[in-house]
Design a protein around this motif. Structure first.
Motif, mmCIF file in Angstrom:
data_model
loop_
_atom_site.group_PDB
_atom_site.id
_atom_site.type_symbol
_atom_site.label_atom_id
_atom_site.label_comp_id
_atom_site.label_asym_id
_atom_site.label_seq_id
_atom_site.Cartn_x
_atom_site.Cartn_y
_atom_site.Cartn_z
ATOM 1 N N PRO A 77 0.832 -1.062 -0.128
ATOM 2 C CA PRO A 77 -0.050 0.013 0.232
ATOM 3 C C PRO A 77 1.021 1.277 0.072
ATOM 4 O O PRO A 77 2.056 1.202 0.469
ATOM 5 C CB PRO A 77 -0.658 -0.099 1.261
ATOM 6 N N LEU A 78 0.307 2.281 -0.587
ATOM 7 C CA LEU A 78 0.909 3.541 -0.401
ATOM 8 C C LEU A 78 0.899 4.294 1.095
ATOM 9 O O LEU A 78 -0.097 4.184 1.642
ATOM 10 C CB LEU A 78 0.376 4.682 -1.258
ATOM 11 N N GLU A 89 5.591 7.795 -5.699
ATOM 12 C CA GLU A 89 4.858 6.570 -6.151
ATOM 13 C C GLU A 89 3.667 7.389 -6.680
ATOM 14 O O GLU A 89 2.616 6.500 -7.241
ATOM 15 C CB GLU A 89 4.360 5.382 -5.136
ATOM 16 N N THR A 126 -1.934 4.365 -14.525
ATOM 17 C CA THR A 126 -1.438 5.826 -14.424
ATOM 18 C C THR A 126 -2.640 6.456 -13.607
ATOM 19 O O THR A 126 -2.341 7.660 -12.907
ATOM 20 C CB THR A 126 -1.627 6.338 -15.872
ATOM 21 N N GLN A 129 -4.642 7.587 -6.931
ATOM 22 C CA GLN A 129 -5.589 8.353 -5.883
ATOM 23 C C GLN A 129 -4.580 9.347 -5.084
ATOM 24 O O GLN A 129 -3.456 8.957 -4.909
ATOM 25 C CB GLN A 129 -5.897 7.331 -4.995
ATOM 26 N N PHE A 130 -5.230 10.555 -4.896
ATOM 27 C CA PHE A 130 -4.365 11.691 -4.452
ATOM 28 C C PHE A 130 -4.410 11.533 -2.854
ATOM 29 O O PHE A 130 -5.452 11.233 -2.266
ATOM 30 C CB PHE A 130 -5.101 12.902 -4.905
ATOM 31 N N ALA A 210 7.123 1.547 -9.915
ATOM 32 C CA ALA A 210 6.324 0.491 -10.623
ATOM 33 C C ALA A 210 5.180 0.834 -11.435
ATOM 34 O O ALA A 210 4.811 0.134 -12.307
ATOM 35 C CB ALA A 210 5.514 -0.484 -9.065
ATOM 36 N N SER A 211 4.840 2.134 -11.153
ATOM 37 C CA SER A 211 3.740 2.515 -11.881
ATOM 38 C C SER A 211 4.254 3.283 -13.264
ATOM 39 O O SER A 211 3.738 4.283 -13.838
ATOM 40 C CB SER A 211 2.703 3.391 -11.244
ATOM 41 N N ALA B 86 -3.607 -3.377 -3.299
ATOM 42 C CA ALA B 86 -3.553 -2.816 -1.733
ATOM 43 C C ALA B 86 -3.486 -1.403 -1.798
ATOM 44 O O ALA B 86 -3.664 -0.847 -0.896
ATOM 45 C CB ALA B 86 -2.190 -3.263 -1.425
ATOM 46 N N ARG B 87 -3.637 -0.568 -2.963
ATOM 47 C CA ARG B 87 -3.532 0.781 -3.100
ATOM 48 C C ARG B 87 -4.871 1.571 -3.153
ATOM 49 O O ARG B 87 -4.891 2.611 -3.447
ATOM 50 C CB ARG B 87 -2.603 1.244 -4.009
ATOM 51 N N ARG B 92 -11.872 7.231 -0.961
ATOM 52 C CA ARG B 92 -11.614 8.103 -2.142
ATOM 53 C C ARG B 92 -12.596 7.736 -3.315
ATOM 54 O O ARG B 92 -12.343 8.252 -4.417
ATOM 55 C CB ARG B 92 -10.220 8.274 -2.592
ATOM 56 N N ARG B 105 -8.951 4.012 -18.810
ATOM 57 C CA ARG B 105 -7.223 4.487 -18.894
ATOM 58 C C ARG B 105 -6.642 3.687 -19.979
ATOM 59 O O ARG B 105 -6.125 4.106 -21.121
ATOM 60 C CB ARG B 105 -7.049 4.906 -17.939
#
Lengths: 252, 207
Positions: A77-78, A89, A126, A129-130, A210-211, B86-87, B92, B105
């Motif tokens: 996770p971020l 990231e 791409t 989430q901000f 990775a992105s 996981a992200r 959101r 996309r």
């Protein structure tokens, strides 16, 4: 920022923007909570349109997907990083009103496609989430981008926009790129500053996340540099460039 | 055209592809499966796939049009979803919107890179628009979902709807939409935004 950029929210939400507009709008998004909320809500609405076009995948597709995931490790996770960490990231890059935007003609000899020919371009997600952008959590890179004297320089490499934001007052520059595939096996991207009297001096090895995104502070005195370049070098970098630059941006 | 019930269909329905599961495959389940996927749970991912693949693939196919390319893109999309699972942050936005945003996309990227080198494949292969292999209850639910969206789209003006559809299903940029509709540059951008806002508000009222 201006009402004009705000009005891109709808087009951005449905990917109806080109690469430059995407970069500009994402910089705006990082600063504009209203736009973040709006984009999320418009994406929600657009997603409903997929109810109109449902189509089953064939069994081969399902089997291929379920086979492949066994060989792919999910990303962690971020997490909020400490302020000294300049890697990134995500591409939500805050910026104040930037100064002159200089668009450079294509001068690269190799395209990314050529430079990274050996790399399988799996491509990155791409959509990001901000995260909340709170002053206290600004990374060093973000501070450079938000500096009042920050100027932006852009160049298109293989259809992707590479941006350098330089703050002479902070003597720092940040390299931002998206859709940049990992360097081929045994190679790294390396950034260079063009320093008067010294030529090309290493500004550090640059590794896309990775992105396939990059947002990194370049090493060295950006205020003294008259330009920056990017080459493909053996892993770990070289003392001096050993290949033609894939990007070369003068700070003029 | 009828489709063979492939060998995966039977185990799939045993593990939860049936209408009962799909009809309860609501937001919470999607989030649970996504989060479990982030921890490497392949069974959870299979459930997720079965719950959302028709939306993902249908959207990809609509944008990409070429069935073979659409299959490739759909695979890439699901691998991305797996890698990024996981992200996902439920604070959101919805899980479905997150996944369809990734799908859209990727589909758009595919048609834009294809159009740089070659004409877009215009062959619309009707046979690939298979009749979904699903139960009556599932079909009924699908048709209700679709009807709800069609009703919401009716709230848009014709010009808004045209611009939104060219952008979302056509995969065109707002600049290209302006060219296709022969309207000033800034106008397409405005129509897309106004149309999506109206769609959003109209869907909100219909829930």
């Amino acid at each position: 920022m201006s009402a004009d950029i705000h009005s891109l929210s709808g087009a951005y939400a449905v990917d109806a923007v080109d690469g430059d507009e995407r970069v500009l709008f994402e910089e705006h998004l990082a600063l504009c909570p209203e736009c973040r909320v709006e984009v999320a809500s418009l994406r929600e609405a657009a997603s409903a349109l997929a109810d109109l076009t449902r189509a089953e995948t064939g069994p081969d597709v399902r089997r291929a997907v379920l086979d492949k995931i066994g060989t792919v490790r999910p990303l962690p996770p971020l997490v909020q990083r400490p302020a000294y960490d300049t890697a990134t990231e995500h591409r939500g890059i805050p910026t104040e009103e930037v100064g002159t935007v200089v668009r450079m003609p294509r001068r690269h000899v190799l395209t990314w496609a050529g430079a990274a020919a050996a790399a399988a371009v799996v491509g990155g997600v791409t959509w990001q989430q901000f995260r909340p952008q709170e002053e206290a959590q600004l990374t060093a890179a973000e501070k450079v981008i938000r500096a009042s004297d920050a100027h932006r320089f852009q160049q298109s490499v293989d259809g992707h926009t590479m941006t350098i934001v330089r703050s002479p007052a902070m003597r720092r520059a940040v390299l931002i790129a998206e859709g940049m595939p990992a360097a081929p096996k045994g190679k790294d991207y390396q950034a260079w500053f063009d320093l008067p009297g010294r030529g090309m001096v290493s500004a550090g090895v640059v590794r896309p996340d990775a992105s396939d995104n990059v947002m990194v502070i370049l090493e060295g005195d950006a205020a003294a540099a008259t330009g920056a370049g990017l080459t493909v070098e053996p892993t770990g970098g070289s003392p001096a460039p050993t290949s033609d630059p894939i990007m070369l941006i003068p700070f003029t | 055209m009828s489709r063979m019930a492939g060998p995966d269909r039977t185990p799939a329905s045993l593990t939860g592809r049936g209408s009962a599961v799909v009809s309860v495959a609501r937001a919470d389940s999607l989030i649970d499966w996504l989060q479990a996927s982030g921890r490497g749970d392949q069974d959870a991912f299979a459930s997720l796939y079965d719950a959302v693949s028709s939306r993902v693939h249908g959207l990809v196919l609509r944008v990409v049009r070429n069935p073979a390319q659409a299959d490739e893109v759909t695979q890439e999309v699901f691998l991305d979803i797996w890698r990024q699972s996981a992200r996902f942050d439920p604070q959101r936005g919805s899980a479905l919107s997150w996944m369809l945003t990734i799908a859209h996309r990727r589909a758009v990227d595919r048609v834009r890179s294809a159009q740089a080198t070659t004409e877009r494949d215009s062959a619309w292969v009707a046979k690939n628009q298979d009749t979904p292999h699903d139960s009556t209850a599932e079909r009924a639910e699908r048709s209700l979902d679709a009807q709800r969206v069609r009703n919401a789209l009716d709230a848009l003006t014709d010009t808004q709807r045209g611009a939104v559809e060219l952008a979302y299903f056509g995969g065109y940029t707002h600049t290209e939409v302006a060219g296709l509709l022969d309207i000033p540059l800034g106008t397409a951008k405005t129509r897309i935004r106004d149309g999506l806002i109206r769609l959003r508000d109209s869907l909100g009222g219909a829930r």
